[in-house]
Motif scaffolding. Sequence first.
Motif, PDB file in Angstrom:
ATOM      1  N   MET A   1       0.835  -1.181   0.000  1.00  0.00           N
ATOM      2  CA  MET A   1       0.000   0.000   0.000  1.00  0.00           C
ATOM      3  C   MET A   1       0.876   1.240   0.000  1.00  0.00           C
ATOM      4  O   MET A   1       1.906   1.277   0.648  1.00  0.00           O
ATOM      5  CB  MET A   1      -0.896   0.020   1.241  1.00  0.00           C
ATOM      6  N   HIS A   2       0.445   2.235  -0.698  1.00  0.00           N
ATOM      7  CA  HIS A   2       1.120   3.529  -0.698  1.00  0.00           C
ATOM      8  C   HIS A   2       0.562   4.381   0.434  1.00  0.00           C
ATOM      9  O   HIS A   2      -0.613   4.311   0.755  1.00  0.00           O
ATOM     10  CB  HIS A   2       0.899   4.225  -2.048  1.00  0.00           C
ATOM     11  N   ASP A   3       1.404   5.206   1.023  1.00  0.00           N
ATOM     12  CA  ASP A   3       1.012   5.978   2.206  1.00  0.00           C
ATOM     13  C   ASP A   3      -0.151   6.926   1.971  1.00  0.00           C
ATOM     14  O   ASP A   3      -0.973   7.128   2.851  1.00  0.00           O
ATOM     15  CB  ASP A   3       2.204   6.767   2.735  1.00  0.00           C
ATOM     16  N   ASP A   4      -0.247   7.531   0.808  1.00  0.00           N
ATOM     17  CA  ASP A   4      -1.282   8.536   0.575  1.00  0.00           C
ATOM     18  C   ASP A   4      -2.484   8.009  -0.206  1.00  0.00           C
ATOM     19  O   ASP A   4      -3.457   8.718  -0.400  1.00  0.00           O
ATOM     20  CB  ASP A   4      -0.688   9.747  -0.140  1.00  0.00           C
ATOM     21  N   LYS A   5      -2.426   6.799  -0.636  1.00  0.00           N
ATOM     22  CA  LYS A   5      -3.512   6.238  -1.441  1.00  0.00           C
ATOM     23  C   LYS A   5      -4.648   5.736  -0.553  1.00  0.00           C
ATOM     24  O   LYS A   5      -4.428   5.230   0.542  1.00  0.00           O
ATOM     25  CB  LYS A   5      -2.989   5.088  -2.294  1.00  0.00           C
ATOM     26  N   ARG A   6      -5.873   5.856  -1.042  1.00  0.00           N
ATOM     27  CA  ARG A   6      -7.058   5.331  -0.369  1.00  0.00           C
ATOM     28  C   ARG A   6      -7.574   4.151  -1.182  1.00  0.00           C
ATOM     29  O   ARG A   6      -7.601   4.193  -2.406  1.00  0.00           O
ATOM     30  CB  ARG A   6      -8.142   6.414  -0.265  1.00  0.00           C
ATOM     31  N   TYR A   7      -7.987   3.098  -0.474  1.00  0.00           N
ATOM     32  CA  TYR A   7      -8.387   1.855  -1.122  1.00  0.00           C
ATOM     33  C   TYR A   7      -9.869   1.563  -0.936  1.00  0.00           C
ATOM     34  O   TYR A   7     -10.439   1.872   0.111  1.00  0.00           O
ATOM     35  CB  TYR A   7      -7.583   0.679  -0.539  1.00  0.00           C
ATOM     36  N   ARG A   8     -10.463   0.946  -1.944  1.00  0.00           N
ATOM     37  CA  ARG A   8     -11.812   0.417  -1.788  1.00  0.00           C
ATOM     38  C   ARG A   8     -11.752  -0.782  -0.859  1.00  0.00           C
ATOM     39  O   ARG A   8     -10.736  -1.470  -0.794  1.00  0.00           O
ATOM     40  CB  ARG A   8     -12.390   0.000  -3.135  1.00  0.00           C
ATOM     41  N   VAL A   9     -12.842  -1.030  -0.159  1.00  0.00           N
ATOM     42  CA  VAL A   9     -12.909  -2.181   0.739  1.00  0.00           C
ATOM     43  C   VAL A   9     -14.022  -3.099   0.250  1.00  0.00           C
ATOM     44  O   VAL A   9     -15.151  -2.669   0.029  1.00  0.00           O
ATOM     45  CB  VAL A   9     -13.200  -1.753   2.196  1.00  0.00           C
ATOM     46  N   VAL A  10     -13.677  -4.372   0.083  1.00  0.00           N
ATOM     47  CA  VAL A  10     -14.641  -5.396  -0.281  1.00  0.00           C
ATOM     48  C   VAL A  10     -14.952  -6.176   0.994  1.00  0.00           C
ATOM     49  O   VAL A  10     -14.057  -6.795   1.573  1.00  0.00           O
ATOM     50  CB  VAL A  10     -14.103  -6.337  -1.375  1.00  0.00           C
ATOM     51  N   TYR A  11     -16.196  -6.108   1.425  1.00  0.00           N
ATOM     52  CA  TYR A  11     -16.635  -6.849   2.604  1.00  0.00           C
ATOM     53  C   TYR A  11     -17.103  -8.222   2.143  1.00  0.00           C
ATOM     54  O   TYR A  11     -18.123  -8.355   1.469  1.00  0.00           O
ATOM     55  CB  TYR A  11     -17.734  -6.082   3.340  1.00  0.00           C
ATOM     56  N   VAL A  12     -16.312  -9.240   2.479  1.00  0.00           N
ATOM     57  CA  VAL A  12     -16.560 -10.620   2.088  1.00  0.00           C
ATOM     58  C   VAL A  12     -17.435 -11.237   3.175  1.00  0.00           C
ATOM     59  O   VAL A  12     -16.958 -11.567   4.254  1.00  0.00           O
ATOM     60  CB  VAL A  12     -15.237 -11.401   1.944  1.00  0.00           C
ATOM     61  N   LEU A  13     -18.724 -11.372   2.889  1.00  0.00           N
ATOM     62  CA  LEU A  13     -19.678 -11.798   3.900  1.00  0.00           C
ATOM     63  C   LEU A  13     -19.655 -13.312   4.103  1.00  0.00           C
ATOM     64  O   LEU A  13     -19.549 -14.076   3.145  1.00  0.00           O
ATOM     65  CB  LEU A  13     -21.085 -11.349   3.511  1.00  0.00           C
ATOM     66  N   PRO A  14     -19.773 -13.749   5.354  1.00  0.00           N
ATOM     67  CA  PRO A  14     -19.741 -15.184   5.640  1.00  0.00           C
ATOM     68  C   PRO A  14     -21.084 -15.858   5.382  1.00  0.00           C
ATOM     69  O   PRO A  14     -22.130 -15.227   5.440  1.00  0.00           O
ATOM     70  CB  PRO A  14     -19.419 -15.223   7.132  1.00  0.00           C
ATOM     71  N   VAL A  15     -21.020 -17.149   5.122  1.00  0.00           N
ATOM     72  CA  VAL A  15     -22.225 -17.958   4.959  1.00  0.00           C
ATOM     73  C   VAL A  15     -22.667 -18.506   6.320  1.00  0.00           C
ATOM     74  O   VAL A  15     -23.837 -18.745   6.548  1.00  0.00           O
ATOM     75  CB  VAL A  15     -21.970 -19.121   3.969  1.00  0.00           C
ATOM     76  N   GLU A  16     -21.707 -18.673   7.209  1.00  0.00           N
ATOM     77  CA  GLU A  16     -21.971 -19.310   8.504  1.00  0.00           C
ATOM     78  C   GLU A  16     -21.714 -18.351   9.661  1.00  0.00           C
ATOM     79  O   GLU A  16     -21.027 -17.342   9.506  1.00  0.00           O
ATOM     80  CB  GLU A  16     -21.058 -20.522   8.660  1.00  0.00           C
TER      81      GLU A  16
END
Length: 127
Positions: free
Chosen positions: A1-16
Amino acid sequence: MHDDKRYRVVYVLPVEAKDGSRYGNGLREIKNHKLHNKFDAIFVAPTFSDLPWYADHASRKEIRQESYLVKVAIPFVEQTYPTLSKSAGRLLLGFSKSGWGAWSLLLRNPKMFSRAAAWDAPMMMTQ
């Protein structure tokens, strides 16, 4: 990761519930396929205390899974990591029951999330 970059977040939802992995482990699959590098995103797998239905329970007020995700887990992630902290930076991913969860969370919280992806989800079942 770069210090000044902002990232999208993928929320990987559980089945259980809890850390169950009978149907697989979403983050393990992300790592195995190096999707965090391919898509330049942060992947997060929240867990839930009870069978995940991705909503606050109608009669058991102590089970507030949607509130937990939206009011606790996501703010924690956004305060801890360099995320794109707006709708465009929050994505939902689900398989089977969690695919249903991804779409239902998106539909109930359209200002919180920008997209949902699901596969093998029971959304077209008639029974």
